[in-house]
Design a protein around this motif. Structure first.
Motif, PDB file in Angstrom:
ATOM      1  N   THR A  15       1.118 -26.929 -22.645  1.00 31.39           N
ATOM      2  CA  THR A  15       1.404 -26.357 -21.332  1.00 31.39           C
ATOM      3  C   THR A  15       0.633 -27.133 -20.272  1.00 31.39           C
ATOM      4  N   LEU A  16       1.325 -27.421 -19.180  1.00 34.21           N
ATOM      5  CA  LEU A  16       0.651 -28.087 -18.063  1.00 34.21           C
ATOM      6  C   LEU A  16      -0.142 -27.044 -17.289  1.00 34.21           C
ATOM      7  N   ARG A  17      -1.426 -27.314 -17.114  1.00 34.94           N
ATOM      8  CA  ARG A  17      -2.316 -26.404 -16.401  1.00 34.94           C
ATOM      9  C   ARG A  17      -2.840 -27.119 -15.152  1.00 34.94           C
ATOM     10  N   SER A  18      -3.009 -26.365 -14.077  1.00 41.14           N
ATOM     11  CA  SER A  18      -3.438 -26.938 -12.794  1.00 41.14           C
ATOM     12  C   SER A  18      -4.842 -26.476 -12.434  1.00 41.14           C
ATOM     13  N   TYR A  19      -5.638 -27.418 -11.927  1.00 42.87           N
ATOM     14  CA  TYR A  19      -7.030 -27.154 -11.549  1.00 42.87           C
ATOM     15  C   TYR A  19      -7.307 -27.770 -10.182  1.00 42.87           C
ATOM     16  N   PRO A  20      -7.798 -26.990  -9.216  1.00 36.73           N
ATOM     17  CA  PRO A  20      -8.221 -27.595  -7.954  1.00 36.73           C
ATOM     18  C   PRO A  20      -9.345 -28.595  -8.233  1.00 36.73           C
ATOM     19  N   VAL A  21      -9.348 -29.688  -7.483  1.00 37.02           N
ATOM     20  CA  VAL A  21     -10.309 -30.745  -7.777  1.00 37.02           C
ATOM     21  C   VAL A  21     -10.682 -31.506  -6.506  1.00 37.02           C
ATOM     22  N   THR A  22     -11.927 -31.982  -6.486  1.00 40.70           N
ATOM     23  CA  THR A  22     -12.374 -32.944  -5.480  1.00 40.70           C
ATOM     24  C   THR A  22     -12.360 -34.302  -6.159  1.00 40.70           C
TER      25      THR A  22
END
Length: 146
Positions: free
Chosen positions: A97-104
């Motif tokens: 599953t593609l998972r999304s994470y906020p990132v700098t």
């Protein structure tokens, strides 16, 4: 005869004035954006200037950055924010599953790009996760292609 000369002179002056007003507008070429000093080389060996998306895992695309917005970009580094989309590979990558994470995002270590010696390329990508991360690490650094 004098009347004819005056009218002709007036007409020629008006035409010259109109031409002078029109020529600069049509002769002015649009300004091209300045050439980048430094780029991020992507999986296809293209130099990207402030990319909106960037694939980290070149082999399978299971790790990529999307919705990138850059707050700075220059020879000393680049900083932006976006979303890191990562395949969790559970139970295996094809079924993951593609998972999304906020990132700098931070790009560093600019070096001369051998493929285009007039440009420099970033060689290091660091991701910092303000919330959760794919592997529970708050910070990850990658070596970039090029």
């Amino acid at each position: 005869m004098r009347r004819h000369t005056f009218r002709t002179t007036l007409t020629l002056c008006a035409a010259a004035g109109l031409a002078a007003a029109v020529v600069p507008a049509s002769a002015a070429a649009p300004q091209a954006p300045p050439a980048p000093e430094v780029v991020a080389v992507d999986c296809a060996a293209r130099g990207q200037d402030r990319p909106g998306d960037y694939i980290i895992a070149c082999g399978d695309g299971n790790n990529r950055l999307t919705r990138l917005r850059w707050t700075s970009w220059g020879p000393d580094g680049a900083v932006g924010t976006g979303v890191n989309v990562v395949n969790d590979c559970r139970p295996y990558c094809a079924a993951g599953t593609l998972r999304s994470y906020p990132v700098t995002v931070r790009l560093d270590r600019a070096e001369v790009w051998k493929a285009q010696p007039d440009l420099r390329r970033f060689t290091e990508l660091t991701l910092s996760y303000p919330e959760a991360s794919p592997d529970q690490a708050a910070r990850v650094t990658y070596r970039l292609p090029g």
